[in-house]
Design a protein around this motif. Structure first.
Motif, PDB file in Angstrom:
ATOM      1  N   TRP A   1      19.215  15.148   1.780  1.00 11.65           N
ATOM      2  CA  TRP A   1      19.232  14.646   0.404  1.00 11.65           C
ATOM      3  C   TRP A   1      18.123  15.345  -0.398  1.00 11.65           C
ATOM      4  N   TYR A   2      16.811  14.982  -0.126  1.00  5.54           N
ATOM      5  CA  TYR A   2      15.717  15.698  -0.805  1.00  5.54           C
ATOM      6  C   TYR A   2      15.448  17.024  -0.110  1.00  5.54           C
ATOM      7  N   GLU A   3      15.925  17.107   1.124  1.00  4.31           N
ATOM      8  CA  GLU A   3      15.654  18.297   1.949  1.00  4.31           C
ATOM      9  C   GLU A   3      16.984  18.916   2.350  1.00  4.31           C
TER      10      GLU A   3
ATOM     11  N   SER B   1      12.179   4.974   9.592  1.00  2.00           N
ATOM     12  CA  SER B   1      12.114   3.810   8.694  1.00  2.00           C
ATOM     13  C   SER B   1      12.811   4.046   7.359  1.00  2.00           C
ATOM     14  N   GLU B   2      13.131   5.299   7.056  1.00  2.23           N
ATOM     15  CA  GLU B   2      13.965   5.606   5.890  1.00  2.23           C
ATOM     16  C   GLU B   2      14.736   6.889   6.163  1.00  2.23           C
ATOM     17  N   LEU B   3      16.000   6.881   5.798  1.00  2.00           N
ATOM     18  CA  LEU B   3      16.867   8.053   5.784  1.00  2.00           C
ATOM     19  C   LEU B   3      17.994   7.721   4.817  1.00  2.00           C
TER      20      LEU B   3
ATOM     21  N   ALA C   1       1.473   0.209   5.358  1.00  2.93           N
ATOM     22  CA  ALA C   1       1.567   1.152   4.230  1.00  2.93           C
ATOM     23  C   ALA C   1       2.884   1.920   4.245  1.00  2.93           C
ATOM     24  N   ASN C   2       3.190   2.590   3.132  1.00  2.00           N
ATOM     25  CA  ASN C   2       4.389   3.422   3.031  1.00  2.00           C
ATOM     26  C   ASN C   2       4.073   4.760   2.368  1.00  2.00           C
ATOM     27  N   GLU C   3       4.355   5.855   3.109  1.00  2.00           N
ATOM     28  CA  GLU C   3       4.257   7.225   2.566  1.00  2.00           C
ATOM     29  C   GLU C   3       2.928   7.479   1.870  1.00  2.00           C
TER      30      GLU C   3
ATOM     31  N   VAL D   1       0.900  -1.163   0.000  1.00  2.00           N
ATOM     32  CA  VAL D   1       0.000   0.000   0.000  1.00  2.00           C
ATOM     33  C   VAL D   1       0.931   1.203   0.000  1.00  2.00           C
ATOM     34  N   TYR D   2       1.300   1.644  -1.177  1.00  2.00           N
ATOM     35  CA  TYR D   2       2.478   2.511  -1.386  1.00  2.00           C
ATOM     36  C   TYR D   2       2.054   3.790  -2.094  1.00  2.00           C
ATOM     37  N   TRP D   3       2.420   4.932  -1.513  1.00  2.00           N
ATOM     38  CA  TRP D   3       2.080   6.251  -2.048  1.00  2.00           C
ATOM     39  C   TRP D   3       0.564   6.393  -2.188  1.00  2.00           C
ATOM     40  N   THR D   4       0.043   6.699  -3.394  1.00  2.00           N
ATOM     41  CA  THR D   4      -1.359   7.139  -3.484  1.00  2.00           C
ATOM     42  C   THR D   4      -2.229   6.142  -4.220  1.00  2.00           C
TER      43      THR D   4
ATOM     44  N   PRO E   1      17.823   2.677   7.744  1.00  2.00           N
ATOM     45  CA  PRO E   1      18.219   3.533   6.618  1.00  2.00           C
ATOM     46  C   PRO E   1      17.855   2.939   5.262  1.00  2.00           C
ATOM     47  N   TRP E   2      17.630   3.823   4.346  1.00  2.00           N
ATOM     48  CA  TRP E   2      17.285   3.459   2.952  1.00  2.00           C
ATOM     49  C   TRP E   2      18.568   3.482   2.122  1.00  2.00           C
ATOM     50  N   ILE E   3      19.273   2.435   1.984  1.00  2.00           N
ATOM     51  CA  ILE E   3      18.813   1.062   1.873  1.00  2.00           C
ATOM     52  C   ILE E   3      20.064   0.173   1.817  1.00  2.00           C
TER      53      ILE E   3
ATOM     54  N   CYS F   1       8.684   6.536  10.434  1.00  2.00           N
ATOM     55  CA  CYS F   1       8.745   7.865   9.800  1.00  2.00           C
ATOM     56  C   CYS F   1       9.914   7.899   8.824  1.00  2.00           C
ATOM     57  N   ASN F   2       9.617   8.233   7.585  1.00  2.00           N
ATOM     58  CA  ASN F   2      10.656   8.352   6.551  1.00  2.00           C
ATOM     59  C   ASN F   2      11.125   9.811   6.481  1.00  2.00           C
ATOM     60  N   GLU F   3      12.441  10.039   6.431  1.00  2.00           N
ATOM     61  CA  GLU F   3      12.932  11.419   6.276  1.00  2.00           C
ATOM     62  C   GLU F   3      14.194  11.409   5.424  1.00  2.00           C
ATOM     63  N   TYR F   4      14.342  12.446   4.614  1.00  2.00           N
ATOM     64  CA  TYR F   4      15.519  12.544   3.730  1.00  2.00           C
ATOM     65  C   TYR F   4      16.191  13.902   3.891  1.00  2.00           C
ATOM     66  N   ILE F   5      16.384  14.256   5.182  1.00  2.00           N
ATOM     67  CA  ILE F   5      17.091  15.512   5.470  1.00  2.00           C
ATOM     68  C   ILE F   5      18.531  15.362   4.991  1.00  2.00           C
TER      69      ILE F   5
ATOM     70  N   TRP G   1      19.259   2.527 -11.756  1.00  2.00           N
ATOM     71  CA  TRP G   1      19.509   2.019 -10.397  1.00  2.00           C
ATOM     72  C   TRP G   1      19.269   3.145  -9.398  1.00  2.00           C
ATOM     73  N   ASN G   2      18.544   2.887  -8.336  1.00  2.00           N
ATOM     74  CA  ASN G   2      18.487   3.816  -7.205  1.00  2.00           C
ATOM     75  C   ASN G   2      19.769   3.573  -6.435  1.00  2.00           C
ATOM     76  N   ARG G   3      20.594   4.610  -6.319  1.00  2.00           N
ATOM     77  CA  ARG G   3      21.957   4.450  -5.780  1.00  2.00           C
ATOM     78  C   ARG G   3      22.051   4.757  -4.288  1.00  2.00           C
ATOM     79  N   LYS G   4      20.919   4.619  -3.569  1.00  2.00           N
ATOM     80  CA  LYS G   4      20.974   4.924  -2.131  1.00  2.00           C
ATOM     81  C   LYS G   4      21.503   3.741  -1.312  1.00  2.00           C
ATOM     82  N   GLY G   5      21.916   2.704  -2.025  1.00  2.00           N
ATOM     83  CA  GLY G   5      22.430   1.561  -1.281  1.00  2.00           C
ATOM     84  C   GLY G   5      23.700   1.919  -0.506  1.00  2.00           C
TER      85      GLY G   5
HETATM   86  C1  GCU Z   1      10.785   6.961  -0.647  1.00  2.00           C
HETATM   87  C2  GCU Z   1      10.192   5.605  -0.817  1.00  2.00           C
HETATM   88  C3  GCU Z   1      11.152   4.618  -1.366  1.00  2.00           C
HETATM   89  C4  GCU Z   1      12.055   5.307  -2.377  1.00  2.00           C
HETATM   90  C5  GCU Z   1      12.872   6.319  -1.617  1.00  2.00           C
HETATM   91  C6  GCU Z   1      13.795   7.088  -2.544  1.00  2.00           C
HETATM   92  O1  GCU Z   1      10.769   7.394   0.552  1.00  2.00           O
HETATM   93  O2  GCU Z   1       9.563   5.063   0.304  1.00  2.00           O
HETATM   94  O3  GCU Z   1      10.431   3.593  -1.966  1.00  2.00           O
HETATM   95  O4  GCU Z   1      12.871   4.399  -3.016  1.00  2.00           O
HETATM   96  O5  GCU Z   1      12.044   7.260  -1.029  1.00  2.00           O
HETATM   97  O6  GCU Z   1      13.398   8.159  -2.967  1.00  2.00           O
HETATM   98  O7  GCU Z   1      14.876   6.602  -2.825  1.00  2.00           O
END
Ligand code: GCU
Length: 657
Positions: free
Chosen positions: A537-539, A561-563, A473-475, A435-438, A606-608, A531-535, A626-630
């Motif tokens: 990076w996105y912020e 649950s995410e940073l 759910a997520n976000e 159950v992800y986003w909208t 942390p993500w991820i 709580c997901n936060e990206y201070i 590739w999402n490079r947040k690994g």
């Molecule tokens: C979101 C989302 C993740 C996504 C991540 C990102 O918070 O929950 O699925 O991959 O941010 O932007 O990398």
């Protein structure tokens, strides 16, 4: 209300609409009260039985989706694997299913028809078609299927010698996204949802020679689906997990729940104390010899207890036992055998309690900090979806190396190897439905679909000690319809499993410029706030972390649950250069300093863990889908930030000792 529960109960027993006829008979024959509330009594009743909103009523009625006849613990059953090479037909126009009037065909590809003579017109032939490996996604197996979203027909031929007095089921670990299953041209059923198992009985359809099992798998994204059309992970299509024939006696042990008895009455979140020595649970038989004397044996704990199942093949039990409790430091698993005259099944089960007290999470009565990491089902060092025990051991092994005791399996139920390996390795688990986003909050079918995926997830993994959190759910965006939707999921989860904590990954809002606050209204319905936060990076940039003072309106544990942020492995520069390992490393250092100041923090994930594939990440020479947040690259290389978390968790570990 009793009648509703009675119908639901009987529908489950009689396997969906087919059994509707017998419902009618039974309605006439025996008005009375059954319903899965009996199952609750064995573990714990939810406080208020009454149905409130329309959604509540729907949840009441749909608490057990019709096709809920899932066989659990297939690992320890007599099975025949159908894994390996399957012939496939790639069918973007669903020509194998619809005719030119877009009406379903009666002689579609599921008939596997062969020309009977040189003049007959048949325009497909599985046996001359290409093959794909099962389990496996199709996107990483063939370049031209890399972006493919649509239908692929899978065919597997097999002979089968059925033993006398047995029944046979075809079991699929998962198929993404919507699948229709046929055997020997006969439709067995459909399944929606790409990450949970399902099975169909084939006893009356299977034959000794030349069986052909055909599965139409369609991973087309739909707005009303779960997940909906936009996600940040690759939409891997196909028979992504194992396919097995499961052979069982005429009456067999289909489902069971064996855990320590949870807190009574006041419930977990209100600090109710779970028992550390009373085992409680239930067993569900499937078949016609339903009244049996069923024995539960745990030799190492000197347990041998026998219970009677009722006319519905249902037995509940409760007994005391001297147990070593399961924990990450001591992942003690007991060999448990359940048996009766004609069937026995064994499982490896750990016993532990999990509850909250204010902002603390208590494992076996003691506060624990969840030193975690988020993980996608990305096969290590590969562009494909993970599915095997080896994949699980590598991924969770890396998490162990990072001094983790917790893994958030995002954003969907991972293959069963993950929680079972977590049980063995001693890794606490957060398991989530997509159950992800909208998604479409007001669409009843979307709700049913989400309820079904939730039910299948809990049904499969409810005996895994490692799993402590069910995430709804997520976000997802705050709003009335969304809140109601998620509340209905919580009710379902609690009714299926009162022993675990409920959570969701939510988003923060702000009280002041530098004062994030956790106040999502859905927070009142969960036990633990994600709580997901990206201070940084996105912020803003990483230094922004210094100025933040976190607050919450709830007296509940919070998991960040995410940073995190992205970095391309091997790209080195100064700490202000995006995508460099130094930027990511500095971001994590700043995050850790901020996290250490949050008084109500009970865990982080942390993500991820590893870079993962996403169609939303096209940046050339950096992302390339590739999402490079690994913290570990797609080649299995550890980035500098990995060691920041490893050191932080080492320190927390020391502090806990
Ligand atoms: C979101 C989302 C993740 C996504 C991540 C990102 O918070 O929950 O699925 O991959 O941010 O932007 O990398």
């Amino acid at each position: 209300m009793k009648v509703v529960k009675f119908i639901r109960h009987t529908l489950v027993r009689c396997g969906g609409l087919g059994g509707l006829s017998c419902v009618l008979i039974l309605l006439v024959a025996m008005p009375g009260s059954f319903g899965c509330s009996e199952r609750l009594s064995a573990l714990q009743r939810t406080p208020n039985g009454g149905a409130e909103s329309e959604h509540q009523r729907l949840a009441e009625v749909n608490a057990y989706p019709l096709e809920q006849n899932l066989i659990i613990n297939v690992d320890h059953r007599s099975t025949v694997s159908l894994n390996g090479k399957w012939q496939v037909i790639i069918d973007p126009y669903e020509n194998g299913y619809y005719d030119y009037r877009y009406l379903p065909k009666t002689n579609g590809y599921f008939k596997n028809t062969k020309p009977r003579n040189k003049s007959e017109l048949i325009e497909y032939d599985f046996d001359k078609s290409e093959v794909l490996n099962v389990p496996g996604d199709w996107n990483s197996q063939k370049d031209r299927l890399f972006f493919y979203e649509g239908t692929v027909w899978y065919k597997k031929s097999f002979d089968y010698q059925r033993k006398p007095n047995t029944r046979v089921f075809v079991y699929l670990g998962a198929a993404n996204y919507h699948s229709i299953v046929y055997l020997n041209g006969q439709k067995l059923g459909e399944h929606e949802g790409g990450f949970t198992p399902f099975n169909f009985e084939i006893t009356k359809v299977v034959r000794e020679k030349d069986n052909f099992l055909i599965v139409k798998v369609d991973n087309k994204r739909r707005r009303d689906a779960v997940p909906t059309v936009n996600t940040d992970w690759w939409n891997y299509g196909g028979l992504t997990r194992r396919v097995e024939l499961v052979e069982v006696p005429q009456t067999f042990i289909r489902d069971y729940f064996i855990q320590l008895k949870p807190a009574q009455g006041r419930g977990l979140a209100e600090g109710g104390k779970g028992s550390t020595k009373t085992i409680a649970g239930w067993i569900q038989l499937d078949g016609n010899q339903t009244e049996q004397a069923i024995t539960v044996e745990i030799p190492e704990a000197d347990v041998k207890q026998t219970f009677k199942s009722n006319a519905d093949g249902y037995a509940e039990f409760e007994f005391d036992a001297e147990l070593q409790l399961w924990s990450p430091e001591n992942p003690k698993l007991y060999d448990v055998t359940i048996k009766f005259e004609t069937d026995s099944v064994h499982d490896s089960i750990g016993f532990r309690t999990i509850e909250t007290k204010g902002s603390k999470i208590l494992l076996n009565g003691k506060p624990i900090f969840l030193r975690g990491i988020s993980i996608h089902e990305q096969a290590p060092k590969s562009d494909s979806r993970a599915h095997s025990q080896k994949h699980a051991e590598t991924l969770l092994g890396w998490a162990k190396e990072m001094n983790c005791n917790f893994a958030r399996l995002a954003h969907y139920p991972h293959n069963e190897n993950m929680p079972r390996t977590a049980d063995r390795l001693g890794m606490l688990v957060w398991s989530e439905i997509p159950v992800y986003w909208t998604i479409l909050w007001e669409n009843e079918d979307t709700l049913k679909n989400a309820l079904n995926q939730l039910t299948e997830m809990i049904t499969r993994d409810k005996n895994r000690a490692s799993v402590i959190l069910w995430s709804m759910a997520n976000e997802t965006p705050v709003g009335k319809a969304r809140n109601e939707f998620l509340k209905t999921l919580v009710k379902q989860a609690k009714s299926l499993d009162p022993t675990r904590l409920i959570t969701a990954a939510m988003e923060k809002s702000y009280k002041g410029a530098n004062t994030p606050v956790i106040n999502d209204p859905f927070g009142q319905y969960v036990d633990v706030l994600g709580c997901n936060e990206y201070i940084g990076w996105y912020e803003g940039l990483p230094d922004k972390c210094d100025s933040y003072t976190w607050t919450t309106i709830y007296d509940k544990p919070v998991i960040i649950s995410e940073l995190g942020g992205g970095a391309l492995y091997g790209f080195h520069a100064d700490k202000d250069t995006r995508w460099s390992e130094e930027y990511q490393e500095y971001l994590y250092e700043k995050q850790v300093e901020m996290l250490e100041k949050i008084p109500f923090l009970a865990g982080t994930s942390p993500w991820i863990l590893t870079d993962f594939m996403s169609p939303r990440r096209p940046l050339p020479q950096i992302q390339d889908y590739w999402n490079r947040k690994g913290l570990i690259s797609d080649k299995g290389k550890k980035k500098k930030a990995f060691y920041v978390m490893q050191r932080f968790y080492e320190k927390l570990k020391q502090d806990e000792q």
